[in-house]
Scaffold this active site. Structure first.
Site, PDB file in Angstrom:
ATOM      1  N   SER A  75       0.839  -1.207   0.000  1.00 19.07           N
ATOM      2  CA  SER A  75       0.000   0.000   0.000  1.00 19.07           C
ATOM      3  C   SER A  75       0.867   1.247   0.000  1.00 19.07           C
ATOM      4  O   SER A  75       1.986   1.237   0.508  1.00 19.07           O
ATOM      5  CB  SER A  75      -0.893   0.029   1.237  1.00 19.07           C
TER       6      SER A  75
HETATM    7  N1  SAH Z   1       0.021  -5.058   4.243  1.00 16.74           N
HETATM    8  C1  SAH Z   1       0.608  -5.499   3.015  1.00 16.74           C
HETATM    9  C2  SAH Z   1      -0.351  -5.310   1.853  1.00 16.74           C
HETATM   10  C3  SAH Z   1      -0.347  -6.500   0.959  1.00 16.74           C
HETATM   11  S1  SAH Z   1      -1.641  -6.586  -0.238  1.00 16.74           S
HETATM   12  C4  SAH Z   1       1.949  -4.816   2.771  1.00 16.74           C
HETATM   13  O1  SAH Z   1       2.306  -3.907   3.519  1.00 16.74           O
HETATM   14  O2  SAH Z   1       2.671  -5.237   1.864  1.00 16.74           O
HETATM   15  C5  SAH Z   1      -2.816  -7.654   0.536  1.00 16.74           C
HETATM   16  C6  SAH Z   1      -2.345  -9.013   0.963  1.00 16.74           C
HETATM   17  O3  SAH Z   1      -3.472  -9.738   1.439  1.00 16.74           O
HETATM   18  C7  SAH Z   1      -1.730  -9.870  -0.146  1.00 16.74           C
HETATM   19  O4  SAH Z   1      -0.453 -10.275   0.241  1.00 16.74           O
HETATM   20  C8  SAH Z   1      -2.693 -11.053  -0.256  1.00 16.74           C
HETATM   21  O5  SAH Z   1      -2.049 -12.268  -0.593  1.00 16.74           O
HETATM   22  C9  SAH Z   1      -3.280 -11.107   1.131  1.00 16.74           C
HETATM   23  N2  SAH Z   1      -4.572 -11.805   1.242  1.00 16.74           N
HETATM   24  C10 SAH Z   1      -5.609 -11.811   0.369  1.00 16.74           C
HETATM   25  N3  SAH Z   1      -6.615 -12.587   0.838  1.00 16.74           N
HETATM   26  C11 SAH Z   1      -6.204 -13.072   2.048  1.00 16.74           C
HETATM   27  C12 SAH Z   1      -6.801 -13.931   3.028  1.00 16.74           C
HETATM   28  N4  SAH Z   1      -8.017 -14.461   2.879  1.00 16.74           N
HETATM   29  N5  SAH Z   1      -6.083 -14.197   4.146  1.00 16.74           N
HETATM   30  C13 SAH Z   1      -4.839 -13.680   4.340  1.00 16.74           C
HETATM   31  N6  SAH Z   1      -4.228 -12.882   3.446  1.00 16.74           N
HETATM   32  C14 SAH Z   1      -4.900 -12.568   2.317  1.00 16.74           C
END
Ligand code: SAH
Length: 224
Positions: A75
């Site tokens: 993000s």
């Molecule tokens: N906070 C992260 C943002 C990553 S984007 C950062 O700072 O990099 C969102 C993330 O959510 C992705 O890595 C994706 O794989 C994960 N995600 C999506 N669905 C999910 C679920 N049901 N449980 C856990 N993680 C999930």
């Protein structure tokens, strides 16, 4: 081996240059309305360039989201700052659950804020990368869990704060039941059109507030 040494060296060199860049990022966040000094300090202290691919390191402190592989993104700093500010609400948070570890950057900011952090990620390869990134940033105290965040982490709850960094279509019931009294849940909800929501578990019941329009990757089922 020679190659990875060179990469580590470049990352370090960039780290030294990044001090002023980080300061400028914090100034921009302040101008954009982020007020909590502890949040600004946390974003200043976490070396964001260690959480993105080396080829993107020079853009790490720009206010943009960047690819982290597996179709996912880190993000933009303003979103991380805003969500962290809403989660902590000027208080000290005890136990925090993050859903969507990704590259581990938001996890690092939560650790810098002094929280006890649990973080769930559905993609095993991303969780490995997050673990390496957090180690490189010398932030090793998060409990990282490979799983589906739809169900939260009942065995470790209740949580004072829950933060989700992927968009759910609806509010998962399991998360509500893992929120301590006085606890705050901050997450994007929606499909094509998404908004940040703040859900507070008050003594008189749940209080739900719709906030800014946002654009997150979707919360997906299962784990891989
Ligand atoms: N906070 C992260 C943002 C990553 S984007 C950062 O700072 O990099 C969102 C993330 O959510 C992705 O890595 C994706 O794989 C994960 N995600 C999506 N669905 C999910 C679920 N049901 N449980 C856990 N993680 C999930």
């Amino acid at each position: 081996m020679a190659q990875s040494l060179t990469q580590a060296q470049t990352r370090n060199d960039y780290g030294m240059l990044s001090d002023r860049t980080r300061m400028r990022m914090v100034e921009r966040l302040r101008q954009s309305g982020v007020k909590d000094e502890r949040v600004l300090a946390a974003l200043y202290e976490v070396p964001r360039h260690l959480f993105v691919d080396q080829a993107l390191a020079t853009r790490a402190y720009d206010d943009v989201s960047l690819p982290i592989g597996h179709g996912q993104t880190i993000s933009q700093p303003l979103t991380v700052a805003r969500m962290t500010e809403l989660l902590f609400a000027g208080r000290k948070q005890g136990k925090v659950l993050e859903i969507g570890t990704g590259c581990g950057y938001q996890t690092a900011v939560l650790l810098k804020m002094g929280a006890e952090v649990y973080s769930i990620e559905r993609v095993a390869a991303l969780l490995d990368t997050a673990r390496q990134n957090l180690r490189a940033a010398r932030l090793v105290h998060a409990r990282l869990v490979h799983g589906d965040g739809h169900f939260g982490l009942p065995e470790a709850g209740p949580f004072d704060g829950i933060i989700m960094t992927a968009a759910a279509k609806t509010l998962p019931d399991a998360l509500i039941s893992q929120l301590a009294e006085g606890g705050r849940l901050i997450m994007p909800i929606g499909d094509n059109e998404q908004h940040l929501w703040l859900i507070e578990n008050t003594s008189t019941g749940l209080q739900k507030t719709r906030l800014d329009p946002v654009k997150f990757v979707p919360l997906l089922p299962g784990r891989t």
